[in-house]
Design an enzyme around this catalytic site. Structure first.
Site, PDB file in Angstrom:
ATOM      1  N   TYR A   1       0.841  -1.099   0.107  1.00 48.84           N
ATOM      2  CA  TYR A   1       0.144  -0.023   0.022  1.00 48.84           C
ATOM      3  C   TYR A   1       0.751   1.164  -0.114  1.00 48.84           C
ATOM      4  O   TYR A   1       1.766   1.398   0.891  1.00 48.84           O
ATOM      5  CB  TYR A   1      -0.924  -0.322   1.261  1.00 48.84           C
ATOM      6  CG  TYR A   1      -1.812   1.045   1.320  1.00 48.84           C
ATOM      7  CD1 TYR A   1      -2.782   1.458   0.332  1.00 48.84           C
ATOM      8  CD2 TYR A   1      -2.147   1.952   2.624  1.00 48.84           C
ATOM      9  CE1 TYR A   1      -3.870   2.467   0.560  1.00 48.84           C
ATOM     10  CE2 TYR A   1      -2.902   2.857   2.968  1.00 48.84           C
ATOM     11  CZ  TYR A   1      -3.763   3.080   1.767  1.00 48.84           C
ATOM     12  OH  TYR A   1      -4.571   4.143   1.832  1.00 48.84           O
TER      13      TYR A   1
ATOM     14  N   TYR B   1     -12.017  -4.229   6.853  1.00 43.93           N
ATOM     15  CA  TYR B   1     -10.471  -3.963   7.598  1.00 43.93           C
ATOM     16  C   TYR B   1     -10.914  -3.062   8.768  1.00 43.93           C
ATOM     17  O   TYR B   1     -10.444  -3.415   9.652  1.00 43.93           O
ATOM     18  CB  TYR B   1      -9.739  -3.617   6.697  1.00 43.93           C
ATOM     19  CG  TYR B   1      -8.434  -3.347   7.102  1.00 43.93           C
ATOM     20  CD1 TYR B   1      -7.362  -4.150   7.315  1.00 43.93           C
ATOM     21  CD2 TYR B   1      -8.147  -1.713   7.473  1.00 43.93           C
ATOM     22  CE1 TYR B   1      -6.294  -3.857   7.934  1.00 43.93           C
ATOM     23  CE2 TYR B   1      -6.942  -1.457   8.296  1.00 43.93           C
ATOM     24  CZ  TYR B   1      -6.144  -2.478   8.521  1.00 43.93           C
ATOM     25  OH  TYR B   1      -4.776  -2.195   8.879  1.00 43.93           O
ATOM     26  N   HIS B   2     -11.437  -1.783   8.371  1.00 45.26           N
ATOM     27  CA  HIS B   2     -11.551  -0.982   9.472  1.00 45.26           C
ATOM     28  C   HIS B   2     -12.349  -1.175  10.385  1.00 45.26           C
ATOM     29  O   HIS B   2     -12.269  -0.467  11.516  1.00 45.26           O
ATOM     30  CB  HIS B   2     -11.687   0.501   8.337  1.00 45.26           C
ATOM     31  CG  HIS B   2     -10.770   0.872   7.634  1.00 45.26           C
ATOM     32  ND1 HIS B   2     -10.755   0.392   6.227  1.00 45.26           N
ATOM     33  CD2 HIS B   2      -9.466   1.386   7.614  1.00 45.26           C
ATOM     34  CE1 HIS B   2      -9.672   0.713   5.439  1.00 45.26           C
ATOM     35  NE2 HIS B   2      -9.063   1.374   6.490  1.00 45.26           N
TER      36      HIS B   2
ATOM     37  N   LYS C   1     -11.122  16.838  16.533  1.00 46.82           N
ATOM     38  CA  LYS C   1      -9.901  16.313  15.292  1.00 46.82           C
ATOM     39  C   LYS C   1     -10.172  17.230  14.120  1.00 46.82           C
ATOM     40  O   LYS C   1     -10.932  17.417  13.288  1.00 46.82           O
ATOM     41  CB  LYS C   1     -10.752  15.025  14.873  1.00 46.82           C
ATOM     42  CG  LYS C   1     -10.653  13.814  15.934  1.00 46.82           C
ATOM     43  CD  LYS C   1     -10.733  12.365  15.254  1.00 46.82           C
ATOM     44  CE  LYS C   1      -9.912  12.163  14.138  1.00 46.82           C
ATOM     45  NZ  LYS C   1      -8.659  11.925  14.459  1.00 46.82           N
TER      46      LYS C   1
ATOM     47  N   ASP D   1      -8.278  13.804   8.951  1.00 39.67           N
ATOM     48  CA  ASP D   1      -8.188  12.805   9.581  1.00 39.67           C
ATOM     49  C   ASP D   1      -9.484  12.085  10.179  1.00 39.67           C
ATOM     50  O   ASP D   1      -9.952  12.762  11.083  1.00 39.67           O
ATOM     51  CB  ASP D   1      -7.063  12.613  10.594  1.00 39.67           C
ATOM     52  CG  ASP D   1      -7.068  11.476  11.445  1.00 39.67           C
ATOM     53  OD1 ASP D   1      -7.095  10.195  10.778  1.00 39.67           O
ATOM     54  OD2 ASP D   1      -6.622  11.412  12.493  1.00 39.67           O
TER      55      ASP D   1
ATOM     56  N   HIS E   1      -9.860   8.878  11.121  1.00 44.46           N
ATOM     57  CA  HIS E   1      -9.673   7.902  12.258  1.00 44.46           C
ATOM     58  C   HIS E   1      -9.877   8.314  13.442  1.00 44.46           C
ATOM     59  O   HIS E   1      -8.845   8.810  14.202  1.00 44.46           O
ATOM     60  CB  HIS E   1      -8.258   7.240  11.988  1.00 44.46           C
ATOM     61  CG  HIS E   1      -8.016   6.389  10.794  1.00 44.46           C
ATOM     62  ND1 HIS E   1      -7.607   7.032   9.641  1.00 44.46           N
ATOM     63  CD2 HIS E   1      -8.084   5.196  10.476  1.00 44.46           C
ATOM     64  CE1 HIS E   1      -7.385   6.179   8.962  1.00 44.46           C
ATOM     65  NE2 HIS E   1      -7.462   5.032   9.321  1.00 44.46           N
TER      66      HIS E   1
END
Length: 699
Positions: A23, A177-178, A546, A550, A552
């Site tokens: 990646y 995945y996340h 935040k 981003d 996440h």
């Protein structure tokens, strides 16, 4: 002399290895192109493109929200010229390209198709994948743009277009995945991913864009992108359960009879959540174990694998680090005898019982979500997000108590100095801050040189189509050819579709850690209560912010939940805020501390801006010195805000020192795994800012 054993003498048939990817992408299209060509020369068999956050969220590099984010976590692609440079001298007709892109997936695939056409490629021969799973963006990764309904329309239109025009392309990989990164258990990972797949397939079927006799082709192009954690047996069984459930759903719900169309096709990125900043050399064995979970079982083997690098918990991996991860795959595929045998786990009672349990529990959760109205309804209600926040909180609590052991973090912490990290400044790659200005200049030059009338007409046509019910891919292709930019394409659709702020899941998360007498949380609750009393307020107020793009938000959510449980009143408005918005909220809510969470690497630009705006809004302290700040040698004291600012993220030591020197009260990185302890230190920062004596209460 004895004869060689017969099995040794006769070569066995070897299966073809999986696609091997890394990646990658950073800085500029030119720099990323050089990296791709270098990786291909080392034996990588597929490309996996990482796009930067402005590209993923539909902003141009000169947008206010893009500040500090350009080229940080991937390559910036603002227009057709960037895509040309990204794939220069790489023949797309012979490539298998995975693009991790979701909200703007249609736009990036259109750019990719136009570049392929310019290369003279047969578009029907293009092979690869666009991630294009918007549901998990609402739940875990945060690069969503539009509301669920319009987002699903974009996905549906892309699937219908590619099945008809680019038949070898996977228009979506349902991405669990996340979900695991956000705390999902194996059952939740399977159930939420399958519920998303059901929502997508239902939408395509009901759109009428694909004839019923061709629907098997749609199902056959759906792929999945999963996470493999370090719990090897459980993860391997999870993949077998995924396959069984997919076969069941596609046959029973959609009547797919061709076994090839029902095959569970997945790629994998092994777990980055479990990689540690402490003793990062241990990450190598973690990565190997996680890879084995998705390769040893032939009947549930990944079709493509990409591995993180050992130092991803420290910062951006260098090309050498990525090469190391690629070599791990190559040794297994080419030196071992793994690919010479049938499935190693067939007939295992242990495996069969575990798989059966996962299948039963996952089907029950899928049924529960369907009763709510499906995946999108469960997103909008906040159910899925609150479940993930709660699961993640439980996992973090197990690590803090030592119930779940992490080598080098909460056990076996004694260590020799590591030569891998002896010089932290060279152990990871950094992006030149001047890169962003160059990208912005190139963008403005592109706008000046394009046919402006054609670009405006293409955008007007896109908005007209979006207001109706036509497939949006043809209009998007014309935008690509007309020189429209990423921000303009997404901006046109924002005007028609609006934007969406996903539920945070914080308010609905249950208590994860008990505040029993004598417990660490009870001690911190006492500190919070006594500090509130000393300040003459009912409750301490913490703003969790935040800034930037981003998305996440897992760490921010866990801090917010634990601070709430410790007695704070928590102000958390979710992701993607400007420094100006964060400061406005801090002032309006009259908070006692601002906590900033940034994982994308943009802390060096965004945190100082928050500090400057707070100083302007509230004024500097009486003595002009920031609590805990380190003035430059021989320089004046650093002015501070009347309320402390703390920062958390993947922040190199040199950057952490610079942030403290700029006036940040405390910096937390992944090695600070004790959330209750972090909350205690936030209380200490509040007391220091108000010149209150330290409390002798253990935290």
């Amino acid at each position: 002399m004895t004869e060689p054993h017969e099995d040794r003498a006769r070569p066995r048939h070897r299966d073809r290895p999986w696609l091997m990817r890394t990646y990658a992408g950073h800085s500029t299209a030119e720099a990323s192109n050089e990296l791709y060509r270098r990786n291909l020369s080392k034996g990588q068999t597929g490309l996996s493109v990482a796009f930067d956050l402005p590209t993923q969220t539909g902003y141009d590099p000169d947008h206010v929200l893009a500040r500090g984010e350009v080229g940080r976590v991937g390559v910036p692609i603002a227009h057709l010229g960037d895509m040309r440079r990204l794939f220069q001298d790489i023949p797309l007709e012979r490539m298998n390209t995975s693009m991790t892109i979701n909200a703007t997936a249609m736009w990036l695939l259109a750019l990719y198709q136009v570049v392929a056409e310019e290369q003279g490629a047969d578009v029907t021969a293009l092979a690869g994948t666009t991630q294009n799973d918007i549901v998990k963006e609402y739940l875990s990764r945060g690069t969503h743009v539009f509301p669920p309904g319009p987002s699903l329309r974009l996905t549906t239109d892309m699937i219908a277009y590619t099945v008809a025009r680019i038949p070898r392309w996977n228009p979506i990989n349902i991405c669990s995945y996340h979900l695991q990164e956000a705390g999902a258990t194996p059952v939740q990972e399977i159930a939420y991913a399958m519920s998303t797949a059901i929502a997508v397939l239902d939408a395509v079927r009901d759109s009428g864009q694909v004839p019923p006799e061709k629907f098997g082709n749609v199902v056959g192009r759906i792929s999945f992108f999963v996470n493999a954690g370090v719990r090897f047996v459980e993860e391997m069984c999870k993949m077998r359960a995924f396959g069984r459930i997919w076969d069941h759903v596609t046959q029973e719900r959609y009547g797919i009879r061709d076994p090839k169309h029902r095959r569970f096709r997945y790629g994998v990125q092994v777990n980055s959540l479990g990689l540690t900043e402490a003793q990062p050399e241990n990450n190598v064995q973690r990565i190997v174990l996680e890879m084995l979970a998705v390769t040893l079982s032939k009947d549930a083997r990944a079709r493509a694998v990409q591995l993180p690098a050992w130092n991803e918990a420290l910062g951006l991996p260098r090309p050498w680090d990525q090469q190391w991860s690629l070599r791990i795959q190559q040794v297994l595929a080419h030196e071992s005898d793994l690919l010479e045998y049938e499935d190693l786990f067939d007939g295992s009672r242990v495996v069969e019982e575990k798989v059966a349990s996962l299948v039963t529990d996952s089907l029950a959760e899928i049924a529960r979500i369907q009763e709510m109205g499906g995946a999108l309804a469960a997103v909008e209600s906040g159910y899925l997000k609150s479940q993930l926040v709660a699961s993640h909180a439980e996992r973090r609590a197990r690590i803090e108590t030592g119930e779940e052991r992490v080598v080098g973090v909460n056990c076996y912490e004694a260590t020799e100095p590591s030569p891998l990290t002896a010089d932290l400044d060279t152990a990871v790659m950094t992006v030149d801050p001047a890169n962003e200005a160059g990208v912005v200049r190139a963008l403005r030059d592109w706008r000046e040189r394009r046919d402006e009338d054609r670009a405006r007409e293409a955008l007007a046509a896109l908005k007209k189509e979006a207001a109706g019910d036509a497939n949006l891919f043809p209009a998007t292709l014309e935008c690509a050819r007309a020189g429209v930019t990423t921000g303009e394409w997404a901006g046109a659709l924002r005007e028609v579709f609006g934007e969406f702020r996903a539920p945070t899941g914080v308010s609905g998360a249950p208590l994860a850690v008990a505040a029993e007498p004598g417990s660490p949380l009870a001690a911190v609750r006492e500190k919070v209560a006594r500090t509130a009393a000393d300040l003459g307020v009912g409750r301490l107020r913490l703003l969790v912010g935040k800034p930037g793009l981003d998305g996440h938000s897992n760490g921010a959510e866990q801090i917010a939940v634990r601070a709430r449980d410790a007695g704070f009143e928590v102000v958390y408005q979710g992701i993607r805020l400007t420094p100006e918005q964060i400061v406005a909220a801090a002032v309006a809510e009259d908070v006692h501390c601002v906590g900033l969470s940034i994982l994308s690497g943009s802390h060096a630009e965004l945190v100082p801006e928050v500090l400057d705006r707070l100083r302007a809004a509230l004024g500097a302290g009486e003595d002009g010195a920031a609590p805990g700040a380190v003035p430059a040698p021989g320089g004046p004291p650093v002015p501070h805000t009347p309320l402390p600012v703390v920062v958390g993220g993947i922040i190199p030591a040199a950057d952490a020192a610079a942030l403290r020197a700029a006036g940040v009260a405390a910096v937390f990185t992944p090695k600070d795994f004790g959330i209750t302890e972090i909350i205690g230190r936030i209380v200490d920062a509040i007391r220091t800012a108000h010149r209150l004596d330290p409390l002798e209460v253990p935290a």
